[in-house]
Design a protein around this motif. Structure first.
Motif, PDB file in Angstrom:
ATOM      1  N   ASP A  46      -7.569  -7.149 -18.796  1.00  0.00           N
ATOM      2  CA  ASP A  46      -7.396  -6.531 -17.483  1.00  0.00           C
ATOM      3  C   ASP A  46      -7.785  -5.069 -17.521  1.00  0.00           C
ATOM      4  OD1 ASP A  46      -5.937  -8.510 -15.561  1.00  0.00           O
ATOM      5  OD2 ASP A  46      -4.885  -8.721 -17.474  1.00  0.00           O
ATOM      6  N   ASN A  48      -7.473  -1.569 -14.878  1.00  0.00           N
ATOM      7  CA  ASN A  48      -7.019  -0.942 -13.637  1.00  0.00           C
ATOM      8  C   ASN A  48      -7.154   0.566 -13.826  1.00  0.00           C
ATOM      9  OD1 ASN A  48      -5.693   0.026 -11.352  1.00  0.00           O
ATOM     10  ND2 ASN A  48      -4.247  -1.670 -11.354  1.00  0.00           N
ATOM     11  N   ASN A  55     -10.648   3.370  -7.094  1.00  0.00           N
ATOM     12  CA  ASN A  55      -9.875   2.528  -7.993  1.00  0.00           C
ATOM     13  C   ASN A  55     -10.721   1.318  -8.374  1.00  0.00           C
ATOM     14  OD1 ASN A  55      -7.893  -0.126  -7.987  1.00  0.00           O
ATOM     15  ND2 ASN A  55      -7.062   1.586  -9.157  1.00  0.00           N
ATOM     16  N   ARG A  57     -10.722  -2.368 -10.490  1.00  0.00           N
ATOM     17  CA  ARG A  57      -9.857  -3.413 -11.024  1.00  0.00           C
ATOM     18  C   ARG A  57     -10.700  -4.593 -11.497  1.00  0.00           C
ATOM     19  NH1 ARG A  57      -8.538  -1.956  -6.237  1.00  0.00           N
ATOM     20  NH2 ARG A  57      -9.211  -3.937  -5.295  1.00  0.00           N
TER      21      ARG A  57
END
Length: 394
Positions: A46, A48, A55, A57
């Motif tokens: 992951d 982030n 941002n 992700r």
């Protein structure tokens, strides 16, 4: 604890390896009650990351699923998602997203009696974009475009293959910092290539409320008035759909969640409300059928018994109301208005999670379930035990 938190904030990446074992007393989901042991090994990464007003992700997971008795079901799960959000000038926000998954279709969603336990791989992909004008003010306008597709590998389920597009425009009114209202129009077009390219066009008027009632409670609700039209069958449908979610944490050690949702096959692009019981039992509240109205209620509670042990309990009740449009006969598509049936599913789950270390977690859950029959679903009942160990590097 401070050093660990700072380390987690500084690192936008995480890598998780997990191993789960499940014993299901009625894996075949029918009166034969054929049991099965399932082993799933998963590796997930992951990202982030905040960068200025942007941002980023991303998440990718690959899993190997193996079976003791139904060895022919052996498959590798694949899941991926991407997201990007950016502020533009002073009042604009742009969001982009995408998702892809390839997994074995849950046995309970295989409704062909001759192909109940089959290696039916479900592939789903989605791309979406949203543009919002108004950031932090009293009013905001949000435009949305979404396209998604679902395909099944078993030819006996090709009739469920569908391509869908969604267009939406919504106005949001921020009454206070803790309360906002939304009103919008959403157009959904769903095409079924394997059923003479049947098309279902939906027009939805959505009204939503999002509130932080207090520091202990939050609520989200949406009510939609839906009007649909089957092009080839020349048939109209209408009804009310929506969802409501209430979270309540009266004390730091206990939290509760209650949710209610009502959806149709045209609501596939919405992920819906997942419950603790759903996640552990593998039950999917929403199925892909013509004119299936699904009403689901979920109750969940979580108790942090100690600094390392958390106890979870969940109850799920799902009701299916099915008015089926028949598959093509020759070049004709017709609707069977008399073929209206209903059934329900209920599941109860009790689970315990143990944080051995900050990065190492163990968890086990017991689920008891039962499904009543309708014209698409067979009756079954049983129970399962699911245990999982995971280790995360961040």
């Amino acid at each position: 604890m401070t050093a660990s938190a700072a380390h987690a904030e500084d690192s936008p990446f995480s890598l998780t390896a997990s191993q789960s074992f499940k014993h299901d007393s009625n894996f075949s989901r029918n009166s034969l009650e054929q049991s099965e042991n399932v082993s799933t090994t998963t590796l997930r990464g992951d990202l982030n990351k905040d960068y200025g007003r942007q941002n980023y992700r991303a998440g990718v997971a690959i899993g190997a699923q193996r079976y003791t008795h139904f060895k022919e079901l052996k498959n590798d799960n694949k899941d991926a998602n991407l997201g990007f959000t950016s502020g533009i000038a002073s009042n604009w926000v742009l969001s982009l997203g995408g998702a892809y998954s390839q997994n074995l279709n849950p046995i309970q969603n295989n409704n062909n009696g001759q192909a109940r336990v089959t290696r039916n791989i479900r592939t789903y992909n989605d791309q979406n974009i949203a543009l919002q004008y108004g950031n932090g003010g009293r009013w905001a306008i949000v435009g949305q475009l979404d396209g998604n597709r679902v395909k099944y590998s078993d030819s006996r389920y090709f009739y469920q293959n569908a391509n869908q597009t969604v267009q939406g425009l919504k106005a949001i009114y921020n009454s206070t910092d803790l309360l906002n209202f939304g009103l919008g129009l959403r157009l959904v077009n769903t095409r079924y290539p394997a059923t003479n390219n049947e098309e279902l066009s939906d027009r939805n008027i959505d009204f939503s409320v999002n509130s932080r009632i207090s520091g202990l409670s939050s609520f989200y609700g949406m009510v939609s008035r839906r009007q649909g039209h089957y092009k080839n069958a020349d048939r109209n449908t209408s009804g009310w759909t929506g969802q409501a979610v209430w979270n309540y944490t009266p004390r730091g050690l206990v939290s509760y969640t209650a949710s209610l949702s009502r959806s149709t096959g045209a609501d596939r692009y919405q992920q819906g409300v997942s419950s603790f019981a759903d996640l552990l039992s593998g039950v999917q509240s929403y199925d892909i059928n013509y004119d299936t109205t699904t009403t689901s209620a979920n109750l969940n509670a979580s108790l942090k018994a100690t600094g390392k042990i958390t106890v979870n309990a969940g109850y799920t009740f799902t009701k299916y109301d099915l008015s089926r449009v028949q598959t093509p006969q020759g070049s004709q598509v017709f609707s069977d208005r008399a073929n209206i049936t209903n059934s329900h599913y209920r599941g109860m789950t009790l689970g315990v999670n143990y944080a051995v270390l900050r990065n190492l977690n163990l968890g086990c859950a017991y689920t008891d379930y039962k499904q009543t029959p309708d014209s698409e679903r067979v009756a079954y009942q049983g129970n399962q035990v699911d245990c999982k160990v995971s280790y995360t590097l961040d």
